[in-house]
Design an enzyme around this catalytic site. Structure first.
Site, PDB file in Angstrom:
ATOM      1  N   LEU A  17       0.534  -1.255   0.088  1.00 42.91           N
ATOM      2  CA  LEU A  17       0.087   0.091   0.002  1.00 42.91           C
ATOM      3  C   LEU A  17       0.916   1.196  -0.066  1.00 42.91           C
ATOM      4  CD1 LEU A  17      -2.945   1.042  -0.089  1.00 42.91           C
ATOM      5  CD2 LEU A  17      -2.686   1.260   2.400  1.00 42.91           C
ATOM      6  N   LYS A 114       1.172  11.909  18.321  1.00 51.66           N
ATOM      7  CA  LYS A 114       1.539  10.955  18.654  1.00 51.66           C
ATOM      8  C   LYS A 114      -0.136  10.219  19.072  1.00 51.66           C
ATOM      9  CE  LYS A 114       4.150   9.695  22.008  1.00 51.66           C
ATOM     10  NZ  LYS A 114       4.555   8.099  21.854  1.00 51.66           N
ATOM     11  N   ILE A 434      23.860  19.534  16.936  1.00 56.47           N
ATOM     12  CA  ILE A 434      23.115  18.530  17.401  1.00 56.47           C
ATOM     13  C   ILE A 434      23.791  17.244  17.217  1.00 56.47           C
ATOM     14  CG2 ILE A 434      20.944  17.344  18.230  1.00 56.47           C
ATOM     15  CD1 ILE A 434      21.273  20.432  19.198  1.00 56.47           C
ATOM     16  N   ARG A 518       4.737   6.093   6.052  1.00 57.00           N
ATOM     17  CA  ARG A 518       6.053   5.864   6.678  1.00 57.00           C
ATOM     18  C   ARG A 518       5.917   4.741   7.640  1.00 57.00           C
ATOM     19  NH1 ARG A 518      10.336   9.927   5.526  1.00 57.00           N
ATOM     20  NH2 ARG A 518      11.157   8.789   7.575  1.00 57.00           N
ATOM     21  N   ASP A 602      22.177  11.520  23.666  1.00 57.72           N
ATOM     22  CA  ASP A 602      20.656  11.914  23.199  1.00 57.72           C
ATOM     23  C   ASP A 602      19.569  11.023  23.867  1.00 57.72           C
ATOM     24  OD1 ASP A 602      21.651  13.673  21.447  1.00 57.72           O
ATOM     25  OD2 ASP A 602      21.870  12.316  19.764  1.00 57.72           O
ATOM     26  N   HIS A 645      20.014  15.730  24.602  1.00 57.51           N
ATOM     27  CA  HIS A 645      19.169  16.284  23.606  1.00 57.51           C
ATOM     28  C   HIS A 645      17.682  15.778  23.555  1.00 57.51           C
ATOM     29  CE1 HIS A 645      17.787  17.904  19.744  1.00 57.51           C
ATOM     30  NE2 HIS A 645      17.502  16.822  19.326  1.00 57.51           N
ATOM     31  N   HIS A 698      13.718  21.110  10.228  1.00 60.42           N
ATOM     32  CA  HIS A 698      13.089  20.502   9.408  1.00 60.42           C
ATOM     33  C   HIS A 698      12.617  20.777   8.297  1.00 60.42           C
ATOM     34  CE1 HIS A 698      12.483  19.346  13.857  1.00 60.42           C
ATOM     35  NE2 HIS A 698      12.503  18.112  13.184  1.00 60.42           N
ATOM     36  N   CYS A 730      17.806  20.365  16.035  1.00 62.73           N
ATOM     37  CA  CYS A 730      17.725  19.112  15.988  1.00 62.73           C
ATOM     38  C   CYS A 730      18.935  18.647  14.922  1.00 62.73           C
ATOM     39  CB  CYS A 730      16.680  18.295  15.321  1.00 62.73           C
ATOM     40  SG  CYS A 730      16.798  16.560  15.780  1.00 62.73           S
TER      41      CYS A 730
HETATM   42  N1  GLN Z   1      22.273  13.284  17.537  1.00 66.08           N
HETATM   43  C1  GLN Z   1      21.369  13.088  16.701  1.00 66.08           C
HETATM   44  C2  GLN Z   1      21.669  13.936  15.371  1.00 66.08           C
HETATM   45  O1  GLN Z   1      21.870  14.940  15.386  1.00 66.08           O
HETATM   46  C3  GLN Z   1      20.009  13.589  17.287  1.00 66.08           C
HETATM   47  C4  GLN Z   1      18.813  13.145  16.453  1.00 66.08           C
HETATM   48  C5  GLN Z   1      17.424  13.418  17.166  1.00 66.08           C
HETATM   49  O2  GLN Z   1      17.116  14.057  17.923  1.00 66.08           O
HETATM   50  N2  GLN Z   1      16.417  12.751  16.487  1.00 66.08           N
HETATM   51  O3  GLN Z   1      20.988  13.424  14.340  1.00 66.08           O
HETATM   52 ZN    ZN Z   2      16.263  16.252  17.921  1.00 67.10          ZN
END
Ligand code: GLN
Ligand code: ZN
Length: 760
Positions: A17, A114, A434, A518, A602, A645, A698, A730
């Site tokens: 699908l 979620k 990050i 996904r 993380d 994080h 994003h 991120c």
């Molecule tokens: N250290 C990871 C990265 O930079 C953290 C990813 C995340 O928070 N989803 O990809």
């Molecule tokens: Zn993140």
């Protein structure tokens, strides 16, 4: 004796699908073909389920994208901006799911959230003042008839009005109360039509009933169903709950005129005691959620029968329907798809298809006078006792001997902060990222070649080192203060560590829908988790050797690894988290002794398994999740700086607990949540230094220097300058290299500008 499931996966055994829908999105599959493929998939599954001997076969659990979105469409909850596009029904539906950009207009998708405590995400319905709830199309009836023509009598399933209204967002002045009556009318119409079709049962899902409810909520629930059940005719209605127990309203539910109630005996800790204390109505059918719909382990019949036997004291056996705890949407299709797992391992797993067999077996066993002689039962018992023999371990002892001292980092935070200030001599507002840098096609193809054996481990490592070198060079040029190695060796932050730890298994086809088209393939925590050799040390040491600036070591924390895997059922989540913590702790120690001065652990998914009910937050989760994190870093020197994080959720409610993880610095995904989190930090006197993301990674958009200066200044109004770090929100792995460089250049320039302004 009967058996039932709440819903079946729908993405297809081989994700058919997904591929059809994505081809349709790309314009390479005509709509007729898409509908045809979907129909064929539905029929195939109905047949499979019927052949397994299941008594209650669901229909309308199919969806092209998401069940909440289907319900919104069914109820005509379609915001004006999508209607205005004047697309056909299906395209309007997809526009709501993923936005639309084309000749007819430009609209964003509806937000996604979620689905309770799962890793599935639903589309949040949007109620506008102009929204008129009414029956909008007849898919639920079509599916029912389609199955019937095919020779399968089904139980249509639908998300109930109360859960639907509670999860919707109200955009205008109207509130939930304004939509109650129209919703009752619409559901009544559904009932009437199903009655006309001769449907015997409908399953109405009300998972919201397992959350904390106010007396007002309960009154609304009661009012809705009192009305609805009045005119249901011959149709039998089962109120289905899952993901927990209905402790706030069990008596109310029992007193309403449902024909059946579905309760969860896996996650519903109080389900059994509610029945013990309140009883179970004489005429009703109990749909007992006995088989875990969320995990992939075989059912332990001995334990299930203990529950079923006790239930039979309160409900006659022939009024008990044995079922799954929730929809099977949350597990993969079948273990038969797995070629790489050994038979010895496979025998312990039950994916969706195998759970159908278990339901048939349990039904048979439970019907027997004395099932202890049944070979099916005995085989199951010995299966689990075999495993118990195999699973003796020193790890358990290590965990038992942990003391408070092992969970406590010394010297205390304030003292460390001073020591680190002198030690690192970082500028004010230190800049960092990050962890991951863009995963270019080259990096991905290197990894693919390595996995296929076309690159030797040595060659692959060399290629990664080249990338690390470029990445360090780039970061120095941009002028960042704390560097990273870029995470080029990782496909996924959990999978990478899973692959390098003893005790994890990986499936080839164990896909589970995460949202829309996904899917994710969670690792399976199979045995005790152990680190057999260093995982990240070589790359980190190499990265640090290239620069005088500190390079942050980058690890995934125990709670996140646990929350994104299928956990064991023979040990507690706490124990599993501590096992992983001990393994990651060894990596932390090794990084430290190899000259890595800053280590980020993380915990992106910290909140993922926070219990649905507030009363359970601490005792069931935070009381071990936070200590597990502390265990990982408790042994480091005062001069080693620990970062963490977090992303993907709202953290305001557990700010205090996050502070008590006792990291030195934490970065948050905050640029999209309007810095709301910063207020929460203040209100709670948050002491950890923070890096709330200054821009959204994003989106491919490059934030301008001026815009970033402003963001930083706004943050400085609320956060002490000694505590503020500057970073994106991120990891950068999904971004392109150009936009990443441009964004980071602006971020560093903006930071320098603000430093200057401050020192004038
Ligand atoms: N250290 C990871 C990265 O930079 C953290 C990813 C995340 O928070 N989803 O990809
Ligand atoms: Zn993140």
């Amino acid at each position: 004796m009967k058996n039932s499931i709440i819903g079946y996966p729908r993405i297809g055994k081989h994700r058919e699908l997904k591929f059809s829908v994505e081809s349709y999105f790309k314009g390479t599959m005509p709509v007729e073909r898409l509908l045809e493929d979907a129909g064929a998939l539905r029929r195939k599954q109905w047949k499979l389920i019927k052949d397994s001997g299941l008594d209650f076969i669901p229909s309308n659990d199919f969806s092209f994208y998401d069940g909440m979105l289907d319900t919104a469409n069914l109820l005509n909850v379609i915001p004006e901006c999508y209607k205005k596009l004047n697309l056909g029904n299906l395209d309007t539906y997809f526009a709501m799911a993923r936005g639309y950009q084309g000749e007819k207009g430009d609209v964003k998708a509806l937000p996604m959230k979620k689905w309770f405590n799962t890793n599935y995400h639903y589309i949040v319905p949007a109620m506008e003042d102009s929204t008129q709830i009414k029956l909008n199309h007849d898919k639920i009836f079509q599916y029912y008839s389609e199955a019937l023509e095919y020779g399968v009598k089904t139980k249509p399933v639908i998300i109930g009005p109360f859960t639907f209204l509670k999860l919707a967002e109200y955009k205008g002045r109207k509130t939930l109360n304004d939509y109650i009556n129209p919703a009752i009318d619409a559901y009544r119409d559904i009932f009437t039509k199903l009655n006309e079709l001769g449907t015997e049962w409908i399953q109405v899902d009300e998972p919201i009933l397992v959350t904390d409810l106010t007396p007002d909520d309960i009154a609304i629930f009661h009012a809705i169903y009192t009305e609805l059940l009045k005119e249901k005719g011959n149709l039998k209605v089962v109120l289905q709950t899952y993901f927990g127990d209905v402790r706030d309203c069990y008596s109310e539910i029992a007193a309403l005129g449902f024909d059946g109630i579905g309760l969860d005996f896996v996650e519903g800790k109080k389900s059994l005691s509610l029945i013990r204390e309140v009883g179970f109505p004489k005429e009703m059918i109990l749909f007992a959620g006995i088989i875990n719909g969320k995990n992939i382990w075989r059912n332990e019949y001995r334990k299930s029968l203990v529950i079923l036997n006790e239930l039979s004291h309160y409900v006659e056996k022939n009024r008990i329907v044995i079922g799954t705890s929730c929809s099977l949407l949350h597990v993969p299709y079948t273990i038969n798809n797995e070629k790489d797992l050994s038979e010895k391992e496979k025998i312990y797993f039950a994916f969706a298809e195998e759970k159908l067999t278990e339901l048939a077996e349990l039904k048979e066993i439970f019907a027997e006078e004395d099932y202890t002689n049944s070979s099916t039962y005995r085989n199951n018992v010995s299966l689990f006792s075999e495993r118990a023999k195999d699973m003796h371990s020193e790890v358990t002892q290590k965990i038992e001997s942990l003391s408070e001292r092992d969970l406590t980092r010394l010297p205390v935070f304030r003292e460390r902060a001073g020591i680190q200030k002198d030690f690192f001599k970082l500028p004010q507002l230190p800049t960092t990222t990050i962890g991951s840098f863009p995963q270019t096609d080259e990096i991905k193809s290197n990894r693919a070649m390595f996995k296929k054996g076309q690159l030797t481990p040595g060659q692959y490592t060399e290629k990664i080192k080249e990338k690390i070198k470029e990445c360090i060079g780039l970061q120095e040029k941009i002028g960042l203060d704390v560097l990273v190695h870029g995470e080029f060796e990782r496909n996924d932050m959990v999978e990478y560590f899973g692959e390098n730890l003893d005790g994890c298994l990986f499936t080839q086809n164990g896909w589970v829908q995460s949202y829309g088209t996904r899917c994710v393939k969670p690792p399976i925590l199979w045995g005790d988790i152990k680190r057999t050799e260093p995982i990240t040390i070589e790359y980190l040491k190499f990265a640090q050797s290239l620069t005088d600036k500190p390079v942050k070591g980058m690890l995934t924390g125990p709670v996140t690894i646990l929350n994104w895997s299928f956990p064991r059922e023979d040990i507690s989540l706490r124990e599993a988290a501590f096992q992983i913590a001990l393994a990651i702790k060894e990596e932390v120690q090794d990084l430290e002794s190899n000259g890595i001065r800053i280590i980020q652990i993380d915990e992106a998914a910290l909140k993922e398994k926070l219990p649905i009910r507030k009363a359970d937050w601490h005792s069931e989760y935070l009381d071990w999740a936070i200590p597990a994190f502390r265990l990982v870093h408790s042994g480091v020197k005062a001069t080693t700086q620990i970062h963490t994080h977090m992303c993907y959720s709202e953290f305001e409610e557990i700010i205090k607990e996050i502070d008590s993880m006792d990291a030195d610095v934490i970065s948050f995904e905050a640029s999209r949540s309007n810095l709301l989190i910063i207020d929460a930090l203040n209100e709670n006197n948050f002491r950890t230094a923070v890096g709330p993301g200054v821009y959204d990674i994003h989106s491919p958009r490059i934030p301008s220097e001026d815009e970033l200066i402003q963001v930083i200044q706004v943050m400085l109004e609320k956060i002490d300058i000694e505590k503020l770090w500057i970073n994106p929100d991120c990891g950068l792995k999904t971004r392109g290299i150009e936009e990443t460089t441009a964004s980071l250049v602006n971020m560093v320039k903006a930071t320098r500008k603000v430093r200057q302004l401050l020192n004038q």
